[in-house]
Design an enzyme around this catalytic site. Structure first.
Site, PDB file in Angstrom:
ATOM      1  N   LYS A   1       5.916  56.028  12.738  1.00  0.00           N
ATOM      2  CA  LYS A   1       7.162  55.637  12.080  1.00  0.00           C
ATOM      3  C   LYS A   1       6.881  55.136  10.658  1.00  0.00           C
ATOM      4  O   LYS A   1       6.081  54.220  10.467  1.00  0.00           O
ATOM      5  CB  LYS A   1       7.864  54.565  12.900  1.00  0.00           C
ATOM      6  CG  LYS A   1       8.223  55.051  14.311  1.00  0.00           C
ATOM      7  CD  LYS A   1       8.935  54.001  15.114  1.00  0.00           C
ATOM      8  CE  LYS A   1       9.185  54.467  16.543  1.00  0.00           C
ATOM      9  NZ  LYS A   1      10.033  55.664  16.632  1.00  0.00           N
TER      10      LYS A   1
ATOM     11  N   ASP B   1      13.296  54.809  12.907  1.00  0.00           N
ATOM     12  CA  ASP B   1      12.449  54.022  13.801  1.00  0.00           C
ATOM     13  C   ASP B   1      12.961  53.948  15.232  1.00  0.00           C
ATOM     14  O   ASP B   1      12.175  53.796  16.164  1.00  0.00           O
ATOM     15  CB  ASP B   1      12.284  52.599  13.240  1.00  0.00           C
ATOM     16  CG  ASP B   1      11.559  52.582  11.910  1.00  0.00           C
ATOM     17  OD1 ASP B   1      10.869  53.566  11.598  1.00  0.00           O
ATOM     18  OD2 ASP B   1      11.669  51.574  11.186  1.00  0.00           O
TER      19      ASP B   1
ATOM     20  N   CYS C   1       5.619  51.422  10.025  1.00  0.00           N
ATOM     21  CA  CYS C   1       4.511  51.274   9.069  1.00  0.00           C
ATOM     22  C   CYS C   1       3.498  50.242   9.546  1.00  0.00           C
ATOM     23  O   CYS C   1       3.228  49.248   8.868  1.00  0.00           O
ATOM     24  CB  CYS C   1       5.039  50.889   7.699  1.00  0.00           C
ATOM     25  SG  CYS C   1       6.097  52.128   6.951  1.00  0.00           S
TER      26      CYS C   1
ATOM     27  N   GLN D   1      11.701  47.513   2.311  1.00  0.00           N
ATOM     28  CA  GLN D   1      10.673  46.741   2.986  1.00  0.00           C
ATOM     29  C   GLN D   1       9.236  47.070   2.575  1.00  0.00           C
ATOM     30  O   GLN D   1       8.360  46.201   2.663  1.00  0.00           O
ATOM     31  CB  GLN D   1      10.842  46.866   4.501  1.00  0.00           C
ATOM     32  CG  GLN D   1      12.155  46.278   4.988  1.00  0.00           C
ATOM     33  CD  GLN D   1      12.295  46.277   6.496  1.00  0.00           C
ATOM     34  OE1 GLN D   1      11.324  46.228   7.229  1.00  0.00           O
ATOM     35  NE2 GLN D   1      13.530  46.350   6.964  1.00  0.00           N
TER      36      GLN D   1
ATOM     37  N   VAL E   1      27.043  46.593  16.520  1.00  0.00           N
ATOM     38  CA  VAL E   1      27.301  47.380  17.722  1.00  0.00           C
ATOM     39  C   VAL E   1      26.764  46.634  18.936  1.00  0.00           C
ATOM     40  O   VAL E   1      25.671  46.072  18.902  1.00  0.00           O
ATOM     41  CB  VAL E   1      26.641  48.764  17.617  1.00  0.00           C
ATOM     42  CG1 VAL E   1      26.809  49.555  18.911  1.00  0.00           C
ATOM     43  CG2 VAL E   1      27.226  49.537  16.447  1.00  0.00           C
TER      44      VAL E   1
ATOM     45  N   GLU F   1      27.290  48.624   9.790  1.00  0.00           N
ATOM     46  CA  GLU F   1      26.172  47.769   9.380  1.00  0.00           C
ATOM     47  C   GLU F   1      26.681  46.335   9.169  1.00  0.00           C
ATOM     48  O   GLU F   1      27.524  46.105   8.303  1.00  0.00           O
ATOM     49  CB  GLU F   1      25.536  48.295   8.091  1.00  0.00           C
ATOM     50  CG  GLU F   1      24.469  47.402   7.497  1.00  0.00           C
ATOM     51  CD  GLU F   1      23.364  47.062   8.479  1.00  0.00           C
ATOM     52  OE1 GLU F   1      23.177  45.862   8.773  1.00  0.00           O
ATOM     53  OE2 GLU F   1      22.697  47.997   8.975  1.00  0.00           O
TER      54      GLU F   1
ATOM     55  N   CYS G   1       1.120  57.062   5.318  1.00  0.00           N
ATOM     56  CA  CYS G   1       0.856  55.625   5.279  1.00  0.00           C
ATOM     57  C   CYS G   1       0.089  55.302   4.004  1.00  0.00           C
ATOM     58  O   CYS G   1      -1.055  55.735   3.849  1.00  0.00           O
ATOM     59  CB  CYS G   1       0.051  55.189   6.496  1.00  0.00           C
ATOM     60  SG  CYS G   1      -0.295  53.398   6.530  1.00  0.00           S
TER      61      CYS G   1
END
Length: 396
Positions: A304, A296, A161, A43, A78, A35, A339
């Site tokens: 998702k 995702d 979302c 989020q 990556v 990462e 959701c």
């Protein structure tokens, strides 16, 4: 000489951290997470930040603070995956090899997919709660608008979302009503689907709230272009294209897998979105048995969301642990997603469903598609604490 790890995880977001934590709790050693970012965000709170109901400080932590104990953090990006060589190529020039690889880098926001969109986001009248720097701007635009036209758009195709496009619209209307200016603001909600959501009871509740706010719902319609200088958008719908002016524009941008992932051998042939080709139930790659994906960037059939991811983490962890012991995958992900719809700055409801948009309620005896205060408290106050203290610890 490059590094080697028993389990290598690409992505330090919700998927990567919660999975790595769950694996360590199952006594799987030698797990590493790649990462590059130094900051970790929750989020789902961005919608509340954009509505003035939360602060960014509540949604952010240093990445080092959420990395599970005993997991190695590779602070790099990556650039390629070589599944035939069991290797990952890093932006810094190194290579990392693995016994098993989990790919969960999340989605990229394709701001350039809509002409003029990036310029509109940089302008004084456009924003998006899908960007940490823009979410506070959304609140500035909402609280300063006293008349005119507000346009809220939801993109076609897979998105994380996607219903968040609607959450901010309802909360903004609630604020404008509270301020006594809602009657002077024309509010348009643009969705690519034939209805507001796709489930009759959910659609009915959303349409009831839209009518209460005096909103205009534009179905089967997408954002085709933006002119930030003229403050107009071009909307493409069943009757063709039309131009609509705006004084406030909130956009959920088109999304896809990261470009570097699209160029690997992991997506299915012809998948323009670049999602990792996995069995949607076991989350194992169809062609490379030591490669897995969730979240995702995985080519699953579900909507998702963080709720979908929580189910996927449990399934993948069980199957990966079994694979390390030479066993075939036993756990199955059933396509569940959820959701939360915030219908005001103090009420909400949760839509729970599977990949065919069939109801999958956690509490079958309770009508979930109904505006309630306690569901807003869950979304605004309870779930963030569950995220930081349970999900990222591999406990939920």
């Amino acid at each position: 000489m490059g590094q080697h790890h028993r389990v290598l995880v690409i992505g330090g977001g919700n998927a990567g951290i919660s999975l790595a934590a769950r694996l360590t709790r199952k006594n799987i050693g030698d797990v590493a997470v790649i990462e590059p970012r130094e900051t970790h965000y929750f989020q789902p709170l961005f919608s509340h930040i954009g509505a003035g109901a939360a602060e960014m400080a509540e949604a952010v932590r240093p990445q080092a603070d959420v990395m599970p104990r005993g997991v190695e953090w590779i602070r790099d990006a990556v650039t390629d995956i070589l599944p035939g060589e069991n290797a990952v190529v890093l932006a810094g020039g190194g290579r990392v090899t693995y016994d098993h690889l989990v790919v969960c880098p999340g989605l990229q926001l394709d701001w350039d997919a809509v002409p003029g969109l990036a310029e509109a986001m940089a302008g004084p009248h456009g924003s998006s709660n899908y960007d940490a720097e823009l979410a506070p701007k959304t609140w500035d635009l909402v609280r300063n608008l006293r008349s005119g036209t507000a346009v809220f758009t939801q993109p076609p195709g897979p998105a994380k979302c996607a219903g968040a496009a609607q959450k901010i619209a309802y909360m903004a209307c609630d604020y404008w009503r509270e301020q006594g200016v809602l009657q002077d603001i024309a509010v348009a909600l643009v969705v690519p689907t034939p209805t507001a959501f796709g489930m009759p009871d959910v659609d009915a509740e959303l349409e009831r709230k839209m009518a209460e706010y005096g909103m205009t719902l534009l179905t089967s319609t997408t954002l085709a272009a933006v002119d930030a200088d003229d403050r107009t958008v071009v909307l493409a719908g069943p009757a063709g294209e039309r131009e609509v002016p705006y004084d406030l524009l909130h956009v959920v941008p088109p999304q896809s897998a990261p470009d570097w992932l699209k160029n690997t051998d992991l997506p299915a042939s012809g998948d323009e979105g670049g999602f990792v080709e996995v069995d949607p139930e076991t989350l194992r790659h169809r062609r490379y048995p030591n490669v897995w994906s969730l979240g995702d960037a995985a080519g699953t059939t579900n909507s998702k969301s963080g709720g979908a991811l929580r189910k996927q983490v449990k399934v993948l962890a069980k199957n990966l642990v079994g694979a390390l012991r030479g066993q075939a995958p036993q756990a199955r992900y059933d396509g569940y997603s959820v959701c939360p719809f915030t219908l005001s700055r103090g009420t909400a409801f949760f839509a729970e469903f599977d990949d065919a948009y069939r109801p999958r309620p956690s509490y079958p005896w309770l009508k979930m598609a109904k505006e309630r205060r306690w569901q807003w408290v869950m979304d605004r106050h309870v779930l963030p604490q569950v995220y930081w203290h349970l999900i990222l610890k591999g406990r939920a």
